[in-house]
Design a protein around this motif. Structure first.
Motif, PDB file in Angstrom:
ATOM      1  N   LEU A   5       0.851  -1.185   0.000  1.00  0.00           N
ATOM      2  CA  LEU A   5       0.000   0.000   0.000  1.00  0.00           C
ATOM      3  C   LEU A   5       0.890   1.239   0.000  1.00  0.00           C
ATOM      4  N   ILE A   7       1.687   5.101   0.696  1.00  0.00           N
ATOM      5  CA  ILE A   7       1.254   6.049   1.711  1.00  0.00           C
ATOM      6  C   ILE A   7       1.965   7.383   1.526  1.00  0.00           C
ATOM      7  N   LEU A  24       5.770   3.004   9.810  1.00  0.00           N
ATOM      8  CA  LEU A  24       5.087   2.372   8.678  1.00  0.00           C
ATOM      9  C   LEU A  24       6.037   1.592   7.772  1.00  0.00           C
ATOM     10  N   GLU A  27       6.810  -2.269   7.932  1.00  0.00           N
ATOM     11  CA  GLU A  27       5.778  -3.237   7.551  1.00  0.00           C
ATOM     12  C   GLU A  27       5.962  -3.621   6.084  1.00  0.00           C
ATOM     13  N   LEU A  30       3.431  -2.137   3.503  1.00  0.00           N
ATOM     14  CA  LEU A  30       3.249  -0.690   3.469  1.00  0.00           C
ATOM     15  C   LEU A  30       4.493  -0.018   2.901  1.00  0.00           C
ATOM     16  N   VAL A 115      -0.765   1.681  12.106  1.00  0.00           N
ATOM     17  CA  VAL A 115      -0.607   0.681  11.051  1.00  0.00           C
ATOM     18  C   VAL A 115      -1.956   0.064  10.685  1.00  0.00           C
ATOM     19  N   VAL A 118      -4.132   2.456   8.534  1.00  0.00           N
ATOM     20  CA  VAL A 118      -3.785   2.507   7.110  1.00  0.00           C
ATOM     21  C   VAL A 118      -4.373   1.313   6.376  1.00  0.00           C
ATOM     22  N   ARG A 119      -4.201   0.141   6.949  1.00  0.00           N
ATOM     23  CA  ARG A 119      -4.734  -1.059   6.308  1.00  0.00           C
ATOM     24  C   ARG A 119      -6.260  -1.032   6.230  1.00  0.00           C
TER      25      ARG A 119
END
Length: 230
Positions: A5, A7, A24, A27, A30, A115, A118-119
């Motif tokens: 993802l 960001i 972030l 991960e 991310l 975290v 965001v997910r």
């Protein structure tokens, strides 16, 4: 394996930007693709970098986070914006939602919450606690209060207008969503699998033409299906 993802971080405090980026970036799913210090640069960065999620501060120079969110969503409705602030204030909350934000998170939240946020928004879920959802509905009620008119929307004392395009099960699921229940909790209460709940919620969002669960609850209030205090 799906792509990480993307960001974009927006804050006028460099230390916070670096801190969020460190949290972030560790991960695997991310990727921080940009860091900018104000809303104007955020609008330009979204057009250039096409992030999936924007973590947006509110009080910034040049252009504040609320207006930046409004401009971003107007042009890029697929982008999810999470408002980050040190102030748990109703005006920020409602202005952010009206601007099209998908979530609202305090800066003192735990790193794991950041975290997870965001997910969650990247997968179409609104990031608001149940009590915040009720604050949104209560705010709508108080701001629209007045003498009832024939055909007026439903509410605590009005005539509830059904949502005929939702099935009975979908209406049941929507009411449970309005109570702030998670998919797992809804599954337990409705005696169905969590996968079935996800399908029903997706169908509800599609039929109501809304982006996320909070907007679905607001639509349900508009139709009189749920009322403040559900």
């Amino acid at each position: 394996m799906s792509a990480p993802l993307r960001i974009l971080l927006v804050d006028d405090q460099p230390l916070l930007l670096q801190g969020f980026a460190m949290i972030l970036s560790v991960e695997d799913d991310l990727e921080v693709v940009g860091q900018v210090p104000d809303g104007a640069r955020a609008v330009a960065a979204v057009a250039e970098l096409r992030p999936d999620v924007v973590l947006m501060d509110v009080q910034m120079p040049v252009l504040d986070g609320i207006e930046a969110t409004r401009r971003i969503i107007a042009v890029h409705p697929e982008v999810r914006v999470v408002i980050l602030t040190t102030f748990d204030r109703d005006d920020y909350l409602f202005d952010a939602l009206e601007a099209g934000a998908s979530g609202f998170l305090l800066k003192n939240a735990d790193p794991d919450d950041l975290v997870d946020a965001v997910r969650a928004v990247a997968h179409g879920h609104a990031l608001l606690a149940p009590e915040v959802t009720r604050r949104v509905i209560s705010r709508m009620t108080s701001s629209e209060a007045g003498p009832p008119e024939p055909g007026d929307r439903g509410g605590a004392e009005g005539h509830a207008t059904p949502l005929p395009h939702l099935t009975g099960r979908e209406r049941e699921i929507l009411v449970l969503v309005a109570q702030g229940l998670s998919n797992a909790e809804i599954a337990a209460q409705a005696f169905v699998t969590e996968a079935t709940v996800k399908t029903h919620v997706s169908n509800v969002l599609a039929k109501l033409g809304v982006r996320d669960r909070v907007q679905a609850v607001i639509a349900a209030y508009d139709a009189g299906l749920v009322t403040p205090g559900v």
